[in-house]
Design an enzyme around this catalytic site. Structure first.
Site, PDB file in Angstrom:
ATOM      1  CG  ASP A 260      -2.303   0.566   0.961  1.00 32.77           C
ATOM      2  OD1 ASP A 260      -2.371   1.653   0.686  1.00 32.77           O
ATOM      3  OD2 ASP A 260      -3.303  -0.292   0.973  1.00 32.77           O
TER       4      ASP A 260
ATOM      5  CG  HIS B 267      -5.395   3.708   0.543  1.00 30.02           C
ATOM      6  ND1 HIS B 267      -4.883   2.368   0.616  1.00 30.02           N
ATOM      7  CD2 HIS B 267      -6.550   3.923   0.052  1.00 30.02           C
ATOM      8  CE1 HIS B 267      -6.229   1.751   0.105  1.00 30.02           C
ATOM      9  NE2 HIS B 267      -7.120   2.481  -0.107  1.00 30.02           N
TER      10      HIS B 267
ATOM     11  CB  SER C 124      -8.985  -0.073  -0.368  1.00 34.34           C
ATOM     12  OG  SER C 124      -8.391   0.270  -1.460  1.00 34.34           O
TER      13      SER C 124
END
Length: 278
Positions: free
Chosen positions: A17, A49, A222
């Site tokens: 990520d 994120h 996600s």
């Protein structure tokens, strides 16, 4: 007889990520940080994120007094930064991360690979390289869990590498209909039904960079993906001898049918209690 509570202890999940911020909720469980973007040594996340994804997977919730606890709060993390501060990356760095995993999985006890990253490929070669890369991880025994992507609701909107027939592809159960129907759906270009399973992904609160105790809200497939990865960590703590194929079959057997087409809901909505009872 009281049922044992599983926490993911002894299991390490790799998260590909934007990196990871050393949030208080991760304690000392960041086993390794590898930066394929800027080659920095210390953990960081210049986007947020990756930290959010890791919090869903294995944050212990101590900063919120347990309110925002992850699925496997004692699972360890191998954070591999393959995306920059804008959330962008390239095929080469992702493939380098795959090779790193094959080399160091034993050293760090990595059993699960969470890829909350998806791309619509520029060329067929790029697409094939990503698919071959995740399938090599799968064929070497790792449980690979990928996002379906947020390119829905059109058919054939599953992003790579989630369109691999082998890996576990996760869509968002609460982003399947209405104006927020962004969860990617199949079939893939090879006519494979995807996603495999769906889980909540809308407005999920989890860890955020900036301070050791901050949280934020994000939505998308996600966010659904680490929920499944965390549950798999619990299952592997319960039975470390399970193979990735067995895990995938157990997810299928425990899913709750939502009555939607297979290429929209997969096998159905994830049911953690039923999954862990198998």
């Amino acid at each position: 007889m009281e049922q044992k509570e599983y926490t993911g202890r002894g299991i390490t999940a790799a998260v590909l990520d934007t990196g990871i911020y050393p949030h208080k909720d991760f304690g000392n469980r960041i086993r390794v940080f590898q930066d394929f973007i800027s080659c920095k040594i210390q953990p960081y996340d210049d986007n947020g994120h990756g930290t959010h994804v890791c919090g869903i997977l294995c944050g212990d919730g101590r900063s919120s007094y347990g309110r925002y606890k992850g699925i496997a709060p004692e699972c360890s993390i191998a954070a591999l930064k393959v995306l920059d501060r804008f959330g962008n990356g390239n095929k080469e760095n992702v493939l380098r991360a795959f090779q790193w995993l094959l080399k160091y999985r034993g050293k760090y006890g990595i059993r699960i690979v969470n890829i909350s990253v998806g791309t619509t490929y520029k060329t067929r070669n790029d697409h094939d390289a990503l698919i071959q890369g995740v399938e090599e991880l799968w064929d070497n025994g790792l449980v690979v869990v990928t996002a379906a992507g947020n390119q829905g609701p059109k058919p054939s909107s599953i992003t790579a590498p989630g369109c691999s027939r082998k890996v576990i592809t996760v869509g968002s159960s609460d982003l399947l209909a209405g104006k927020s129907a962004v969860s990617g759906r199949g079939p893939t270009s090879e006519c494979v039904c995807k996603p495999d399973i769906v889980a909540p992904g809308n407005r999920i609160i989890s860890c955020s960079p900036g301070s050791a105790s901050s949280y934020t809200t994000k939505s998308g497939t996600s966010m659904s993906t680490p929920l499944i990865s965390g549950a798999i960590a619990l299952m592997l703590e319960k039975d470390p001898n399970l193979t990735n194929a067995e895990i995938k079959m157990m997810l299928k057997e425990s899913a709750d049918d939502l009555g939607l087409p297979r290429n929209q809901q997969g096998w159905g909505k994830f049911n953690c209690k039923k999954f862990l009872s198998l």
